[in-house]
Design a protein around this motif. Structure first.
Motif, mmCIF file in Angstrom:
data_model
loop_
_atom_site.group_PDB
_atom_site.id
_atom_site.type_symbol
_atom_site.label_atom_id
_atom_site.label_comp_id
_atom_site.label_asym_id
_atom_site.label_seq_id
_atom_site.Cartn_x
_atom_site.Cartn_y
_atom_site.Cartn_z
ATOM 1 N N LEU B 87 0.826 -1.212 0.000
ATOM 2 C CA LEU B 87 0.000 0.000 0.000
ATOM 3 C C LEU B 87 0.859 1.260 0.000
ATOM 4 O O LEU B 87 0.556 2.224 -0.693
ATOM 5 N N HIS B 88 1.932 1.261 0.771
ATOM 6 C CA HIS B 88 2.748 2.469 0.906
ATOM 7 C C HIS B 88 3.925 2.528 -0.057
ATOM 8 O O HIS B 88 4.835 3.346 0.127
ATOM 9 N N LEU B 89 3.918 1.655 -1.060
ATOM 10 C CA LEU B 89 4.913 1.812 -2.135
ATOM 11 C C LEU B 89 4.683 3.164 -2.789
ATOM 12 O O LEU B 89 3.552 3.505 -3.143
ATOM 13 N N LYS B 90 5.772 3.919 -2.958
ATOM 14 C CA LYS B 90 5.635 5.202 -3.658
ATOM 15 C C LYS B 90 5.660 4.942 -5.157
ATOM 16 O O LYS B 90 6.178 3.924 -5.605
ATOM 17 N N PRO B 91 5.124 5.861 -5.942
ATOM 18 C CA PRO B 91 5.257 5.702 -7.399
ATOM 19 C C PRO B 91 6.727 5.539 -7.769
ATOM 20 O O PRO B 91 7.588 6.293 -7.292
ATOM 21 N N GLY B 92 7.015 4.517 -8.570
ATOM 22 C CA GLY B 92 8.392 4.273 -8.982
ATOM 23 C C GLY B 92 9.205 3.454 -8.003
ATOM 24 O O GLY B 92 10.393 3.235 -8.220
ATOM 25 N N GLN B 93 8.571 2.961 -6.935
ATOM 26 C CA GLN B 93 9.307 2.177 -5.939
ATOM 27 C C GLN B 93 9.056 0.682 -6.137
ATOM 28 O O GLN B 93 7.962 0.268 -6.538
ATOM 29 N N GLN B 94 10.090 -0.102 -5.845
ATOM 30 C CA GLN B 94 10.015 -1.554 -5.996
ATOM 31 C C GLN B 94 10.324 -2.220 -4.663
ATOM 32 O O GLN B 94 11.079 -1.700 -3.860
ATOM 33 N N ARG B 95 9.728 -3.404 -4.458
ATOM 34 C CA ARG B 95 9.935 -4.091 -3.190
ATOM 35 C C ARG B 95 10.048 -5.587 -3.438
ATOM 36 O O ARG B 95 9.407 -6.124 -4.339
ATOM 37 N N TYR B 96 10.854 -6.252 -2.609
ATOM 38 C CA TYR B 96 10.990 -7.716 -2.644
ATOM 39 C C TYR B 96 9.995 -8.321 -1.654
ATOM 40 O O TYR B 96 9.866 -7.833 -0.527
ATOM 41 N N THR B 97 9.279 -9.368 -2.058
ATOM 42 C CA THR B 97 8.357 -10.025 -1.129
ATOM 43 C C THR B 97 8.169 -11.492 -1.529
ATOM 44 O O THR B 97 8.876 -11.996 -2.412
ATOM 45 N N GLN B 98 7.244 -12.168 -0.850
ATOM 46 C CA GLN B 98 7.010 -13.588 -1.091
ATOM 47 C C GLN B 98 5.509 -13.873 -1.177
ATOM 48 O O GLN B 98 4.721 -13.330 -0.398
#
Lengths: 125, 379
Positions: B87-98
């Motif tokens: 939800l709190h990913l900013k525009p242009g941000q990437q995150r690693y998850t499972q």
């Protein structure tokens, strides 16, 4: 003059009298890629034709090296401990694995000559 | 799941012919014919990536998008499947998850990005493992809610440019590449080729992953290889690079039995998700965070030269079985054998002396902090 014989598993044995120098073929080292470790048997160990003689490890995997004929290990190539890449650089020369006393030279007839092995490699690659 | 059905015909990546022309050794991997190494070999390719810039074809990986009316709707949906704060990913941000199962085991690990372009609000870009993608897509589709869609981008290729020279190389073709921070994404025009670029990778080095239409892949590949700092790198070196970087490989270091906490990936579960829960397996995962997991993924440094491979037992010096190696081999930059595996938590402390059992013999090793080689990301 020494005679060289090859197994289908890509070991070679260079025969002088009743002594054989065993290693892996240029094709085998090429297929393995960079060799990073070689586990060698101790002098005196009895080897059985087709049984495990050594283990060669590349970056990716460990592979068994089989005894091309039966016999007793005379000497292992200690230089490979510090420089396993010698197996890649000079498989038929400084990259030898072990020297053995051949128990029964008649077993050599089950191996391939240099020319037959070259044909064999062509057929599988 | 990472191993594809051997009876299925192997797929080919768009760059197949380019790999063959470069002398690649092609092997079956996750259902695809992939280059494991080129002419230089794994150790040289590994070293080139650490020193200069390596170019990897990772087009076998799964590229897809989740699309909903707005970011909140897309994020709320994905958060029911993964434990990261989407939800709190900013525009242009990437995150690693499972992707997690109901027991908190890992179905796959993936990258999730929120596009920078406001016109694409409501889209989340996913990159998943090749060997898991069919299962992942079925899993996601089965759980889709009203107004949320999964779109497969099977017509796209993915190249990774990794190493200390990656920034200078890509900037020569697309100057804005230099301005990107680690774990951000943006569209870039790379010498006339439209690409979606993320500053991330799987080597521990700075670098980029570049998504382009399959039809543009060969042109981009050639443009990048034309730079003297760039060489093609196979999956063999990709594996040794990620092992040195301490990064888990799905199907080996993480699987349906392992939780993110056991896998030492708790950092990827942001605080809001720990407080609010709402992801699969939350009971186990939150309990493991609070009380500590029974076992942990650790780095293992064998003494001597003998590598310990996946499947090797881990025992205490007095012979008690306390774990198993899940990835192991030779680290070209380390210059010796390295491994990772799971160890009962009591024995997972740094510097704990353990034995790795290789062909029936004990190889002494000790637990070390991951990574083996420091990450050099551009924060």
């Amino acid at each position: 003059m020494a005679d060289i014989f090859y197994s289908k598993e890509h070991e070679y044995i260079r025969v002088e009298g009743d002594t054989g120098t065993v290693g892996i073929s240029p094709y085998a080292q090429e297929q393995l890629g960079d060799v990073v470790f070689v586990e060698l048997p101790a002098a005196g160990k009895a080897l059985t034709k087709g049984g495990e003689a050594a283990v060669v490890e590349s970056v990716k995997a460990a592979s068994e090296v089989y005894a091309p004929v039966s016999g007793e290990v005379i000497e292992a190539n200690a230089a490979l401990e510090a420089n396993p890449a010698t197996v890649n650089e000079d498989p038929l020369g400084a990259g030898w694995f072990l020297k053995m006393r051949i128990a029964d030279k008649a077993e050599l007839s089950g191996l391939m000559s240099e020319a037959d092995y070259a044909e064999y490699v062509k057929s599988i690659s | 799941m990472a191993d594809a059905d051997p009876t299925e015909p192997l797929g080919r990546v768009p760059l197949h012919d380019a790999h063959v022309a470069l002398g690649a050794r092609i092997v079956p991997f996750a259902g695809y014919e992939m280059p494991v190494q080129y002419r230089d070999g794994i150790i040289a390719e590994h070293g080139w990536t650490r020193d200069k810039a390596g170019l990897f074809d990772v087009s076998h990986m799964g590229q897809a998008r989740i699309v909903a009316a707005d970011h909140e709707a897309a994020a709320r949906f994905l958060e029911t499947l993964v434990p990261a704060d989407i939800l709190h990913l900013k525009p242009g941000q990437q995150r690693y998850t499972q992707l997690l199962n109901e027991q908190g085991g890992i179905l796959d690990d993936l990258m999730v990005a929120r596009p920078a372009d406001p016109a694409l609000d409501g889209t989340l870009i996913l990159v998943v493992n090749a060997g898991c993608k069919e299962h992942d897509y079925r899993h996601i589709e089965a759980l889709l809610t009203q107004g949320v869609a999964l779109i497969r981008d099977d017509d796209r290729a993915l190249l990774a440019l990794q190493g200390p020279a990656a920034e200078s190389v890509l900037s020569r073709l697309a100057p804005q590449a230099a301005e990107m921070a680690f774990m951000t994404v943006r569209p870039l025009d790379i010498g006339g080729i439209a690409a979606n670029v993320s500053r991330s990778g799987y080597t521990g080095e700075d670098g980029y992953e570049i998504s382009v239409a399959a039809a543009d892949a060969a042109r981009l590949w050639e443009r990048l290889l034309a730079d003297a700092d760039v060489k093609p790198i196979g999956l063999g070196a990709r594996d040794s690079l990620r092992l040195e970087a301490g990064l888990p490989l799905y199907g080996h270091d993480i699987n349906q039995e392992t939780s993110p906490v056991e896998a030492n990936l708790t950092w990827s579960i942001q605080r809001r998700r720990r407080e609010e829960g709402g992801f699969p397996g939350q009971v186990r995962i939150l309990d493991e965070i609070a009380r500590g997991p029974l076992r942990r993924r650790v780095g293992l440094l064998p003494e001597g030269r003998q590598p310990a491979r996946e499947g090797a037992e881990i025992r205490t010096r007095d012979g008690q079985l306390v774990g198993e190696v899940t990835s192991g081999g030779f680290g070209p930059t380390v210059g010796g054998p390295i491994a990772m595996g799971y160890v009962v938590s009591e024995f997972a402390g740094i510097d704990t002396a353990l034995d790795l059992i290789v062909r029936g013999r004990a190889v002494p090793a000790r637990v070390v902090a991951l990574p083996f080689t420091p990450h050099r990301y551009r924060r």
